[in-house]
Write a protein that holds these residues in place. Structure first.
Motif: not given
Length: 575
Positions: A253-254, A257, A260-261, A292-293
């Motif tokens: 999942d991480e 994510t 995707n970013q 996460w960013w």
């Protein structure tokens, strides 16, 4: 010229340059000398000017042939005021020689405040053995130095260096600055620095949340041969630093994510006609790890291209990139490369996150490489290093594997573009391989889609095939560790979308029965427990000893009961 002399120019308050460019007056062994000038930084409060003594050189050393100047001729003082301002003063300390400032002679121990572009003579004016110096206040000529204060160096590379700074008026406001020093020997060229600055100016004040915010660009105002642009400071650092500091590997999942970013950021650049060409962990900065960013940074190798018939974009033939992340066509294809090179680099980043060990190369080599070209020519991805993930067991793992295979395909005709990979990542839902009853579901088709298909069959009277469903019997039991054929991966990723199902029929799926854990009761018991609307006082009537069962009035079953009569599925499984 010192190799790191450009560092002093980032926190200097003044520059001393010869009055005549054809006549030098400073000794070449000065540590802060650059292009014939001497920079005065704020790490020292006083700078001694003179020819120096044996074993005791001055801070601003003059040439030995400047006999009119004394061994210790003058001192420059840098004074910080309480209101935050600064002042610069010159004090004459020479006994046998004179000191002139703007045509005025100074007595011994006399002090005068220096202003921008003041002329200083150590010795008599216009003498061949005298030293003529021009004082340049950098706070006036360079707005960057006036408004910012240097703190520490964060990193360096072939295309520039990144430093931590803060605003002079607000010390708590931290920023990062990238310095493009095209005047340093062996550094970036003027053309490459100008190209990066042009791209940065286009990205100023952009509205994408996964590209590092860029604040200001400072040009070469005083001919210092340096471009500077500021950006947001992220204390957590790059993605590899954050992942290596954790005790466990990143989950699927991480990884999805983060991908995707980053794919979203690359898609934004490609829509502007910009290819990054150096996607790697060091250029992915982390603003937050929970949640996460991540932010894409460093546009040193970015290039602007225009749309052409070749895959819809122009190609570029310059060989740039990092060894482990560079696409094969960048080095091996004489026709050049385009935006698909970013797809391969993003795939390598995804491969390393799945591998877990970021310091371990993702390739195996048929023979030891000795050059950059041989490194690309002899390498193959080590797919067996992903065995610990067991990607072929769950639907989520199969989705991750198919996306990875689509990004790192060598053939350009079958490689996914950034927009195609992003569409697949957003359109294909992540489903569980088992339903609520524990039965194994069909890979790629969720239970809600199967109920939708059943509703379509009952409504239309014919079987409605679900488009975009992969071949289950071939994909569910094959060895997912080996790469799939390129054409099959391409068709599988692009066609596996649920949007066609929703447009095919607007039929509301049949809802699941509610799993209510209540004790089973017969309809008679339910009726008997219903309270009467107008209760009457109980009347005790003696019953006969024998009762005729045929003449006894039985309660009538009522409809619309609030309590469901259906037996609970949980009780059925228990029975």
């Amino acid at each position: 010229m010192a190799h790191n002399s450009h560092i002093y120019r980032l926190y200097s308050f003044a520059r001393l340059e010869p009055l005549r460019s054809d006549i030098s007056c400073f000794a070449p062994d000065c540590s802060t000398a650059y292009q014939g000038s001497v920079y005065l930084h704020d790490r020292l409060d006083q700078w001694v000017i003179g020819r120096g003594k044996p074993g005791k050189p001055c801070d601003v050393p003059l040439l030995d042939d400047k006999n009119a100047a004394s061994s210790i001729h003058a001192i420059i003082y840098y004074v910080r005021r309480r209101d935050g301002g600064t002042r610069v003063y010159l004090k004459s300390v020479s006994v046998n020689s004179s000191t002139w400032v703007n045509g005025k002679v100074l007595e011994k121990d006399e002090m005068v405040e220096l202003s921008h572009l003041d002329e200083i003579w150590c010795g008599y004016i216009d003498g061949r053995t005298s030293a003529g110096i021009r004082f340049v206040n950098l706070f006036v000529s360079r707005p960057y130095l006036r408004d910012h204060v240097f703190e520490v160096t964060l990193g360096s590379g072939a295309f520039g260096e990144v430093h931590k700074i803060h605003k002079r008026a607000a010390p708590q406001s931290k920023l990062a600055v990238k310095v493009l020093d095209f005047g340093r020997r062996g550094g970036i060229s003027r053309y490459d620095a100008a190209s990066e600055v042009a791209i940065v100016k286009e990205l100023l004040n952009h509205d994408h949340q996964h590209i590092v915010p860029l604040s200001q660009v400072f040009g070469d105002e005083d001919h210092s041969q340096m471009y500077v642009y500021t950006m947001e400071f992220l204390p957590q650092g790059d993605l590899s630093h954050v992942l290596e500091a954790r005790e466990h590997f990143a989950s699927l999942d991480e990884i999805l994510t983060i991908m995707n970013q980053q794919l979203s950021a690359l898609s934004y650049l490609h829509n502007m006609g910009i290819i990054h060409r150096d996607v790697k962990f060091l250029n992915i900065l982390v603003k937050s790890s929970s949640p996460w960013w991540t932010l894409l940074a460093d546009f040193g190798t970015a290039k602007r291209i225009s749309r052409k018939p070749c895959r819809g974009y122009e190609v570029t033939k310059s060989v740039v990139g990092t060894r482990h992340y560079v696409a094969p066509e960048v080095v091996l294809d004489p026709m050049g490369h385009g935006p698909l090179a970013d797809s391969y680099s993003a795939g390598v980043v995804m491969f390393l996150m799945l591998q877990g060990e970021l310091s371990l190369t993702p390739y195996r080599f048929s023979r030891p490489p000795t050059t950059f070209r041989e490194h690309v020519l002899y390498r193959t991805l080590a797919w067996d290093r992903l065995d610990h993930r067991k990607l072929g067991i769950t639907a989520k793992g199969r989705k991750v594997l198919r996306l990875l295979q689509g990004l790192v395909i060598t053939d350009l005709a079958d490689r996914l573009s950034i927009s195609e990979a992003l569409s697949f990542l957003k359109a294909a839902p992540i489903i569980r391989p088992h339903d609520l009853k524990g039965n194994e579901t069909q890979p790629g088709v969720s239970p809600s889609l199967r109920r939708l298909q059943a509703a379509l069959v009952s409504a239309a009277g014919d079987v409605v095939p679900i488009q975009g469903t992969p071949n289950v019997r071939e994909s569910a039991y094959r060895d997912e560790r080996q790469p799939m054929p390129p054409t099959q991966v391409k068709a599988l990723l692009i066609d596996n979308s649920t949007s066609q199902l929703v447009q095919a029929a607007r039929v509301k799926p049949i809802p699941r029965p509610r799993n209510i854990n209540r004790k089973f009761r017969t309809p008679e018991q339910c009726v008997a427990q219903q309270p009467a609307q107008n209760p009457e006082p109980p009347v005790h009537v003696p019953l006969p000893l024998t009762v005729d069962s045929e003449n006894v009035e039985r309660p009538v079953q009522r409809t619309g009961l609030e309590t469901p009569v259906r037996r609970s599925p949980r009780l059925n499984r228990a029975g």
